[in-house]
Motif scaffolding. Structure first.
Motif, PDB file in Angstrom:
ATOM      1  N   PRO A   1       0.818  -1.219   0.000  1.00 12.75           N
ATOM      2  CA  PRO A   1       0.000   0.000   0.000  1.00 12.75           C
ATOM      3  C   PRO A   1       0.848   1.264   0.000  1.00 12.75           C
ATOM      4  O   PRO A   1       2.020   1.242   0.387  1.00 12.75           O
ATOM      5  N   TRP A   2       0.228   2.366  -0.423  1.00 10.17           N
ATOM      6  CA  TRP A   2       0.984   3.591  -0.642  1.00 10.17           C
ATOM      7  C   TRP A   2       1.789   4.061   0.568  1.00 10.17           C
ATOM      8  O   TRP A   2       2.949   4.450   0.430  1.00 10.17           O
ATOM      9  N   GLU A   3       1.203   4.099   1.741  1.00  9.31           N
ATOM     10  CA  GLU A   3       1.926   4.634   2.900  1.00  9.31           C
ATOM     11  C   GLU A   3       3.182   3.822   3.190  1.00  9.31           C
ATOM     12  O   GLU A   3       4.257   4.388   3.437  1.00  9.31           O
ATOM     13  N   ALA A   4       3.065   2.516   3.166  1.00  7.22           N
ATOM     14  CA  ALA A   4       4.232   1.662   3.400  1.00  7.22           C
ATOM     15  C   ALA A   4       5.241   1.817   2.260  1.00  7.22           C
ATOM     16  O   ALA A   4       6.460   1.852   2.496  1.00  7.22           O
TER      17      ALA A   4
ATOM     18  N   MET B   1      -2.026  -0.212  -9.803  1.00  6.23           N
ATOM     19  CA  MET B   1      -1.897   0.431  -8.494  1.00  6.23           C
ATOM     20  C   MET B   1      -2.812   1.634  -8.481  1.00  6.23           C
ATOM     21  O   MET B   1      -2.782   2.446  -9.425  1.00  6.23           O
ATOM     22  N   PRO B   2      -3.666   1.791  -7.475  1.00  4.99           N
ATOM     23  CA  PRO B   2      -4.531   2.969  -7.429  1.00  4.99           C
ATOM     24  C   PRO B   2      -3.693   4.237  -7.267  1.00  4.99           C
ATOM     25  O   PRO B   2      -2.585   4.207  -6.753  1.00  4.99           O
ATOM     26  N   ALA B   3      -4.253   5.358  -7.721  1.00  7.39           N
ATOM     27  CA  ALA B   3      -3.546   6.634  -7.620  1.00  7.39           C
ATOM     28  C   ALA B   3      -3.394   7.040  -6.164  1.00  7.39           C
ATOM     29  O   ALA B   3      -4.234   6.738  -5.316  1.00  7.39           O
ATOM     30  N   LEU B   4      -2.287   7.720  -5.879  1.00  8.93           N
ATOM     31  CA  LEU B   4      -2.087   8.313  -4.554  1.00  8.93           C
ATOM     32  C   LEU B   4      -3.056   9.491  -4.433  1.00  8.93           C
ATOM     33  O   LEU B   4      -3.012  10.414  -5.250  1.00  8.93           O
ATOM     34  N   GLN B   5      -3.897   9.465  -3.424  1.00  2.00           N
ATOM     35  CA  GLN B   5      -4.982  10.445  -3.370  1.00  2.00           C
ATOM     36  C   GLN B   5      -4.647  11.701  -2.570  1.00  2.00           C
ATOM     37  O   GLN B   5      -4.769  12.798  -3.064  1.00  2.00           O
TER      38      GLN B   5
ATOM     39  N   THR C   1       0.217  11.523   6.827  1.00  5.89           N
ATOM     40  CA  THR C   1       1.382  11.435   7.687  1.00  5.89           C
ATOM     41  C   THR C   1       1.681   9.984   7.981  1.00  5.89           C
ATOM     42  O   THR C   1       0.785   9.216   8.336  1.00  5.89           O
ATOM     43  N   ILE C   2       2.957   9.627   7.833  1.00  3.20           N
ATOM     44  CA  ILE C   2       3.350   8.242   8.115  1.00  3.20           C
ATOM     45  C   ILE C   2       3.969   8.172   9.501  1.00  3.20           C
ATOM     46  O   ILE C   2       4.855   8.949   9.821  1.00  3.20           O
TER      47      ILE C   2
END
Length: 198
Positions: free
Chosen positions: A143-146, A189-193, A197-198
């Protein structure tokens, strides 16, 4: 030494050798794309390079022309190329040009830049790559955050030849088995929306 000179030398030598060895494969893939999808054979898109500098990314085309999202325009040929990452081979030219590295965070579209947190933007301090820490962790299944956190970790750590070689081999092994080619429930992969904050 590897940070200042070795990484770029490794990129140039390895990319040149790979291109020379893969010429027959790339000619075959170009013919396959031409027959399945028509012209153009190559897909070109502006992506963010090191420090956010734009460059033209090269890929073998995998989507048919026309309306609809990626899933609607994806062909069987395109899906097969993406599954084993053969559509990415033209990026060896980007590596030789100095726009990319063999190993680094994957280059993303320019409109993603304002969506990065300060931590995530650290990925822009190095050249984007064909393979990377996030790809080695599972390609598009991450997933995007990771994914962006792994990119930042790669960028902040001193570059090492042994790590880069391991990441290349790990990503090649994942691609060979078609693992992680798509995010769950998506064609790729879905777009980063939004900025998170990570």
């Amino acid at each position: 030494m590897y940070r200042r000179f070795g990484k770029r030398s490794f990129d140039v030598i390895a990319a040149a050798l790979l291109l020379a060895a893969l010429v027959p494969v790339m000619i075959g893939l170009a013919l396959l794309v031409r027959l399945a999808l028509g012209r153009p054979v190559l897909f070109r898109q502006t992506r963010a390079g090191r420090d956010g500098v734009p460059f033209t990314l090269l890929k073998f085309r995998s989507l048919r022309d026309g309306p609809g999202d990626d899933a609607a325009r994806m062909t069987r040929t395109g899906r097969a190329l993406r599954a084993v990452a053969l559509d990415e081979l033209p990026q060896l030219v980007n590596v030789l040009r100095g726009e990319m590295s063999l190993v680094g965070p994957r280059p993303l579209p320019l409109d993603y830049l304002p969506r990065f947190t300060a931590r995530q933007a650290q990925r822009l301090t190095v050249r984007p790559g064909l393979a990377g820490l996030a790809q080695a962790a599972g390609r598009n299944a991450v997933p995007w955050e990771a994914r962006l956190e792994l990119d930042a970790r790669y960028a902040e750590a001193p570059p090492r030849l042994t790590r880069d070689v391991w990441l290349l081999l790990r990503c090649a092994a994942l691609a060979a088995t078609a693992r992680g080619a798509t995010a769950p429930g998506h064609a790729t992969m879905p777009a980063l929306q939004t900025k998170k904050t990570i």
